[in-house]
Design a protein around this motif. Structure first.
Motif, PDB file in Angstrom:
ATOM      1  N   ASP A  13      27.986  46.035  36.455  1.00 45.68           N
ATOM      2  CA  ASP A  13      28.226  46.800  37.677  1.00 45.68           C
ATOM      3  C   ASP A  13      29.605  47.450  37.741  1.00 45.68           C
ATOM      4  N   TYR A  14      30.510  47.060  36.865  1.00 46.85           N
ATOM      5  CA  TYR A  14      31.880  47.543  36.953  1.00 46.85           C
ATOM      6  C   TYR A  14      32.229  48.345  35.725  1.00 46.85           C
ATOM      7  N   SER A  58      37.996  47.418  38.388  1.00 45.97           N
ATOM      8  CA  SER A  58      37.380  46.816  37.207  1.00 45.97           C
ATOM      9  C   SER A  58      36.847  45.435  37.569  1.00 45.97           C
ATOM     10  N   LEU A  59      36.093  44.833  36.660  1.00 49.29           N
ATOM     11  CA  LEU A  59      35.624  43.466  36.892  1.00 49.29           C
ATOM     12  C   LEU A  59      36.807  42.510  36.979  1.00 49.29           C
ATOM     13  N   PHE A  60      37.835  42.744  36.204  1.00 45.93           N
ATOM     14  CA  PHE A  60      39.071  41.958  36.293  1.00 45.93           C
ATOM     15  C   PHE A  60      39.656  42.019  37.699  1.00 45.93           C
ATOM     16  N   ASP A  61      39.711  43.202  38.292  1.00 46.11           N
ATOM     17  CA  ASP A  61      40.199  43.344  39.662  1.00 46.11           C
ATOM     18  C   ASP A  61      39.333  42.546  40.633  1.00 46.11           C
ATOM     19  N   ARG A  75      46.796  37.286  35.318  1.00 46.81           N
ATOM     20  CA  ARG A  75      46.937  38.438  34.431  1.00 46.81           C
ATOM     21  C   ARG A  75      45.673  38.554  33.573  1.00 46.81           C
ATOM     22  N   GLU A  76      45.371  39.758  33.143  1.00 46.80           N
ATOM     23  CA  GLU A  76      44.152  39.960  32.359  1.00 46.80           C
ATOM     24  C   GLU A  76      44.211  39.208  31.041  1.00 46.80           C
ATOM     25  N   ARG A 121      44.228  33.194  29.491  1.00 48.50           N
ATOM     26  CA  ARG A 121      42.995  32.681  28.892  1.00 48.50           C
ATOM     27  C   ARG A 121      41.920  32.335  29.933  1.00 48.50           C
ATOM     28  N   PRO A 122      42.242  31.723  31.075  1.00 53.60           N
ATOM     29  CA  PRO A 122      41.174  31.480  32.053  1.00 53.60           C
ATOM     30  C   PRO A 122      40.498  32.767  32.531  1.00 53.60           C
ATOM     31  N   MET A 123      41.272  33.830  32.712  1.00 55.97           N
ATOM     32  CA  MET A 123      40.678  35.102  33.112  1.00 55.97           C
ATOM     33  C   MET A 123      39.786  35.644  32.006  1.00 55.97           C
ATOM     34  N   GLN A 124      40.264  35.595  30.764  1.00 57.63           N
ATOM     35  CA  GLN A 124      39.443  36.061  29.652  1.00 57.63           C
ATOM     36  C   GLN A 124      38.147  35.263  29.543  1.00 57.63           C
ATOM     37  N   ALA A 125      38.228  33.977  29.859  1.00 61.52           N
ATOM     38  CA  ALA A 125      37.037  33.122  29.792  1.00 61.52           C
ATOM     39  C   ALA A 125      36.037  33.488  30.880  1.00 61.52           C
ATOM     40  N   ILE A 126      36.516  33.717  32.085  1.00 56.12           N
ATOM     41  CA  ILE A 126      35.619  34.111  33.179  1.00 56.12           C
ATOM     42  C   ILE A 126      34.940  35.432  32.849  1.00 56.12           C
ATOM     43  N   LEU A 127      35.706  36.395  32.340  1.00 54.04           N
ATOM     44  CA  LEU A 127      35.136  37.697  31.992  1.00 54.04           C
ATOM     45  C   LEU A 127      34.122  37.573  30.862  1.00 54.04           C
TER      46      LEU A 127
END
Length: 344
Positions: free
Chosen positions: A115-116, A128-131, A147-148, A151-157
């Motif tokens: 969707d993003y 973005s999906l990150f946002d 921050r993008e 590692r936790p953010m990268q894992a969620i994405l």
């Protein structure tokens, strides 16, 4: 966002019936060609996470699933590493995105990656999906953005990417969101909702609404039953702090174990108990008055001013919403847009 594609060992998560609730996308058109018809994804084919390859992407996606299921243990406010304390409460993403985002009409995460990017009326920008994940951290988790490259953010994405593996970018999914009950022609009644809460909700969420911790002296272990209000709940800027979202979520999913196919609560009870929950104290999000640069795009049930219309805060909180919608439609026709005066 790169799609991590896995071809084998998919599991069929669910089947839908005729009722559809589509995920909305808002992309600017670059030419005058009519939009192509969107694919309606009825059956969700989701890769089996435990069968993903034991490589960096597979490990990252499984770590992301763990964060969604037990957010408090990885990025909560009481984890051992202070630098990892992104969430401001001890909730889990899965408290709202049921079954880690795999339940129809339980605010699913299926298709989120597809969707993003998408236009966000709340920020007035393309997000973005990150946002979008960071908005959840800021609002539902009452925390701070990552921050993008964290590692936790990268894992969620990565987790969200896997969920969207078999969802075309031009598709809508059956079972998105929280459902869409008919709205009341009256205001939702928190006093009546208190009675519904005592009868249907208090045994799990407690009469004080503060939930049930897994361990009273170790908050980093999270909740067996999440709080619905109080200092460790979602703040007033969260999507579930809006009546329409919460009432539909309650109707289709609560008490726990309820299916949207056979709701436990009737619509009146769901509207009123949601109003009762939202009438209780919860954290306040700083700067919330700057949401929605164009006030004509602000949801009718946003529980905080400013508004483009003439209706009071109380009606925006509890309805009825039809008169507000009619006024907004008139203003859109005559004014086009109404800038938020709090944005300079």
């Amino acid at each position: 966002m790169t799609r991590h594609v896995f071809y084998r060992l998919t599991v069929i998560v669910g089947l839908a019936v005729a009722l559809a609730c589509s995920t909305q996308r808002a992309f600017a058109q670059t030419d005058a060609a009519p939009p192509l018809p969107k694919t309606d994804v009825v059956v969700w084919h989701v890769p089996a996470f435990d069968a993903l390859p034991d490589d960096e992407n597979g490990r990252l996606a499984r770590y992301g699933r763990s964060i969604i299921e037990a957010t408090y243990a990885h990025i909560g406010p009481d984890v051992a590493n202070p630098a990892a304390r992104y969430a401001g409460n001890n909730l889990a993403c899965a408290n709202c995105h049921l079954r880690a985002g795999l339940k129809k009409f339980g605010l699913p995460l299926i298709g989120a990656s597809a969707d993003y990017p998408a236009y966000s009326a709340r920020s007035g920008t393309v997000s973005s999906l990150f946002d979008r994940v960071n908005q959840c951290l800021k609002r539902s988790m009452n925390g701070q953005p990552m921050r993008e490259e964290d590692r936790p953010m990268q894992a969620i994405l990565a987790y969200l990417d896997v969920l969207s593996t078999n969802i075309p970018a031009d598709a809508t999914i059956t079972g998105a969101g929280a459902g869409a009950m008919p709205e009341l022609d009256r205001a939702a009644d928190p006093s009546r909702g208190a009675i519904v809460y005592a009868r249907n909700c208090a045994d799990c969420h407690r009469r004080d609404g503060l939930g049930v911790r897994r361990n009273a002296v170790l908050p980093e272990m999270g909740y067996a039953v999440p709080p619905l209000w109080g200092p460790d709940s979602f703040n007033d800027g969260a999507g579930t702090a809006r009546l329409i979202t919460l009432a539909n979520f309650v109707h289709d999913n609560m008490p726990n174990g309820t299916s949207w196919i056979a709701p436990t609560l009737n619509p009146d009870d769901a509207w009123d108990v949601a109003a009762f929950v939202l009438s209780q104290p919860r954290p306040q999000l700083a700067g919330i008055e700057r949401d929605f640069p164009d006030l004509l795009l602000k949801p009718v049930d946003a529980p905080y001013p400013p508004y483009a219309d003439r209706f009071p805060v109380e009606q925006h909180r509890f309805g009825p919403f039809a008169p507000i919608r009619a006024d907004i439609a008139r203003l859109k026709e005559t004014r086009g847009e109404i800038p938020n005066p709090n944005i300079r």
